[in-house]
Design a protein around this motif. Structure first.
Motif, PDB file in Angstrom:
ATOM      1  N   GLU A  61      -1.459   2.438  -5.045  1.00 49.98           N
ATOM      2  CA  GLU A  61      -2.483   2.201  -4.020  1.00 49.98           C
ATOM      3  C   GLU A  61      -2.945   0.752  -4.069  1.00 49.98           C
ATOM      4  O   GLU A  61      -3.057   0.090  -3.035  1.00 49.98           O
TER       5      GLU A  61
ATOM      6  N   SER B 125       0.676  11.556   3.703  1.00 48.11           N
ATOM      7  CA  SER B 125      -0.081  11.596   4.952  1.00 48.11           C
ATOM      8  C   SER B 125       0.822  11.662   6.183  1.00 48.11           C
ATOM      9  O   SER B 125       0.393  12.155   7.230  1.00 48.11           O
TER      10      SER B 125
ATOM     11  N   TYR C 189       4.153   3.816   0.081  1.00 50.71           N
ATOM     12  CA  TYR C 189       2.728   3.542   0.293  1.00 50.71           C
ATOM     13  C   TYR C 189       2.592   2.446   1.330  1.00 50.71           C
ATOM     14  O   TYR C 189       3.363   1.484   1.339  1.00 50.71           O
TER      15      TYR C 189
ATOM     16  N   GLU D  67      -2.212   3.778   1.064  1.00 52.74           N
ATOM     17  CA  GLU D  67      -2.095   5.203   1.398  1.00 52.74           C
ATOM     18  C   GLU D  67      -0.671   5.700   1.138  1.00 52.74           C
ATOM     19  O   GLU D  67       0.296   5.070   1.563  1.00 52.74           O
TER      20      GLU D  67
ATOM     21  N   ARG E 191       2.205   7.506   2.151  1.00 57.56           N
ATOM     22  CA  ARG E 191       2.682   7.986   3.447  1.00 57.56           C
ATOM     23  C   ARG E 191       3.709   9.104   3.297  1.00 57.56           C
ATOM     24  O   ARG E 191       3.621  10.135   3.941  1.00 57.56           O
TER      25      ARG E 191
END
Length: 149
Positions: free
Chosen positions: A43, A86, A68, A72, A74
């Protein structure tokens, strides 16, 4: 004169990284550790940028991929059909192009390690080759366990 070993941290408390500063984005190569799988480290590394981690456990059939973007996670997977993050499906079309089946069983004709390296290249623009590893200028550093939590 013998070395004073008390000055050096125990290996279990440190991870050794080698960084090639000549690339953009920079490549971080880790030998014998798992920093690239630690969310807190990835992160921070990807804040305002992109970070991709592709790890392999030697000859064992354990390979992990982490993408990332701006801090975030991903997309992450051990097996292409079992993704989380995500945006777990954001790379499906690229994965399919590279022979990674995001919807089911792996193709026995596809070298998945090579395909995941190709996926990493698509995301970073950096092709990891023998020449790159051989000719790169490395800077060695250590990351304490406390800093990667």
């Amino acid at each position: 004169m013998p070395h004073d070993r008390s000055r050096f941290p125990r290996p279990s408390h440190r991870r050794r990284l080698q960084l090639d500063r000549g690339l953009s984005p920079p490549e971080v190569l880790e030998f014998g550790g798992d920093v690239g799988t630690r969310p807190r480290f990835m992160e921070a590394l990807s804040a305002g940028s992109r970070a991709v981690s592709h790890t392999s456990d030697g000859g064992k059939p354990t390979d992990f991929f982490h993408w990332y973007e701006d801090g975030e996670l991903r997309t992450t997977f051990e097996f292409p059909a079992d993704r989380t993050g995500s945006t777990p499906d954001a790379l499906n079309s690229v994965m399919s192009e590279l022979g990674l089946n995001p919807a089911g069983d792996p193709d026995p004709e596809v070298d998945e390690k090579a395909a995941v390296f190709a996926l990493s290249e698509r995301l970073t623009g950096v092709r990891v080759t023998e020449a790159l590893l051989r000719d790169a200028v490395y800077v060695t550093g250590e990351v304490s366990e406390e800093s990667i939590g």
